[in-house]
Design a protein around this motif. Structure first.
Motif, mmCIF file in Angstrom:
data_model
loop_
_atom_site.group_PDB
_atom_site.id
_atom_site.type_symbol
_atom_site.label_atom_id
_atom_site.label_comp_id
_atom_site.label_asym_id
_atom_site.label_seq_id
_atom_site.Cartn_x
_atom_site.Cartn_y
_atom_site.Cartn_z
ATOM 1 N N ILE A 273 0.828 -1.200 0.000
ATOM 2 C CA ILE A 273 0.000 0.000 0.000
ATOM 3 C C ILE A 273 0.869 1.260 0.000
ATOM 4 O O ILE A 273 0.533 2.260 -0.646
ATOM 5 N N ARG A 274 1.997 1.212 0.697
ATOM 6 C CA ARG A 274 2.938 2.339 0.666
ATOM 7 C C ARG A 274 3.381 2.616 -0.770
ATOM 8 O O ARG A 274 3.381 3.769 -1.227
ATOM 9 N N ARG A 275 3.738 1.576 -1.495
ATOM 10 C CA ARG A 275 4.164 1.735 -2.880
ATOM 11 C C ARG A 275 3.032 2.343 -3.714
ATOM 12 O O ARG A 275 3.237 3.304 -4.462
ATOM 13 N N VAL B 59 8.090 -0.813 -9.727
ATOM 14 C CA VAL B 59 9.022 0.188 -9.210
ATOM 15 C C VAL B 59 9.964 -0.453 -8.192
ATOM 16 O O VAL B 59 9.526 -1.176 -7.295
ATOM 17 N N SER B 60 11.255 -0.190 -8.340
ATOM 18 C CA SER B 60 12.242 -0.749 -7.413
ATOM 19 C C SER B 60 12.200 -0.031 -6.072
ATOM 20 O O SER B 60 11.688 1.094 -5.960
ATOM 21 N N ASP B 61 12.752 -0.657 -5.044
ATOM 22 C CA ASP B 61 12.813 -0.028 -3.726
ATOM 23 C C ASP B 61 13.634 1.262 -3.779
ATOM 24 O O ASP B 61 13.299 2.239 -3.107
ATOM 25 N N ILE C 211 11.333 8.623 -4.826
ATOM 26 C CA ILE C 211 10.043 9.284 -4.980
ATOM 27 C C ILE C 211 9.585 9.853 -3.640
ATOM 28 O O ILE C 211 9.131 11.005 -3.554
ATOM 29 N N ASP C 212 9.702 9.052 -2.586
ATOM 30 C CA ASP C 212 9.291 9.492 -1.251
ATOM 31 C C ASP C 212 10.069 10.731 -0.827
ATOM 32 O O ASP C 212 9.496 11.711 -0.329
ATOM 33 N N ASP D 257 4.737 4.462 6.541
ATOM 34 C CA ASP D 257 6.155 4.762 6.404
ATOM 35 C C ASP D 257 6.906 3.468 6.099
ATOM 36 O O ASP D 257 6.305 2.404 5.922
ATOM 37 N N ALA D 258 8.225 3.549 6.027
ATOM 38 C CA ALA D 258 9.023 2.393 5.629
ATOM 39 C C ALA D 258 8.889 1.223 6.602
ATOM 40 O O ALA D 258 9.154 0.075 6.241
#
Length: 211
Positions: free
Chosen positions: A75-77, A107-109, A115-116, A133-134
């Motif tokens: 969901i973060r992504r 999308v890669s980490d 982006i974040d 958050d992470a």
């Protein structure tokens, strides 16, 4: 195990209890995903075997701690990508969901972290949903669904559901957006400033306010 199908299930289960407290049932999960109940039953069995969900026959489905961490990561992504598309590429808030559904698996980490950082570590996506958050943590404030708010209640629009893009466009056309301060006038209308705004059908069940 990397599996977009697993992640879609976990994300749906997570979504279900973000804005209300009842756990999802197998029939609700099947309806939301548009799948046959038998297919859902088999996948839930696999998720339970992986230690990602807790479920007993005919009972509701809940995420385990491991399942919640994995769902929050997906969901973060998704929500960071939605925010990125709106801020950086001029997408409207009703256009980003389907794009993010595709990109969240690609999308890669490293790119996600970039982006974040570029977006200034946003806490909420364009629809008002919290971005984990992470570590999977989210920050929320007390809320009430518009359909449950009494006339005279004044609050800030926290969230508009992104499930129905047509409804999103109608709500936006009415002048209602996340962050606006409104007063509930009756079951189908809000007061924004000095204007009473009639809302489209379905909006009371798709808009959340601060209490």
């Amino acid at each position: 195990m990397a599996s977009p199908a697993y992640d879609d299930y976990l994300k749906t289960i997570y979504h279900h209890t973000e804005w209300q407290g009842d756990p999802i049932t197998p029939s609700q999960l099947a309806a939301t995903l548009g799948l046959a109940p038998s297919s859902v039953t088999e996948m839930v069995r696999k998720l339970a075997a992986q230690g990602l969900v807790s479920h007993r026959p005919y009972g509701p489905i809940s995420l385990t701690a491991a399942g919640e961490r994995r769902a929050a990561a997906t969901i973060r992504r998704h929500r960071l990508i939605e925010t990125w598309l709106v801020r950086e590429f001029g997408y409207a808030w009703d256009e980003v969901h389907d794009e993010a559904e595709v990109l969240e698996h690609a999308v890669s980490d490293r790119l996600l972290e970039g982006i974040d950082e570029r977006l200034g570590r946003p806490r909420f996506d364009p629809h008002g949903d919290a971005i984990p958050d992470a570590e999977g943590r989210v920050q929320r404030v007390p809320f009430v669904l518009l359909a449950d708010a009494r006339p005279g209640h004044t609050g800030t629009v926290l969230r508009v559901s992104d499930r129905d893009s047509e409804l999103l466009r109608a709500v936006e056309s009415a002048g209602v957006e996340v962050g606006a301060e409104v007063t509930v006038t009756d079951a189908g209308a809000l007061r924004l400033g000095d204007a009473d705004i009639p809302l489209p059908p379905g909006a009371p069940d798709a808009v959340w306010l601060t209490v």
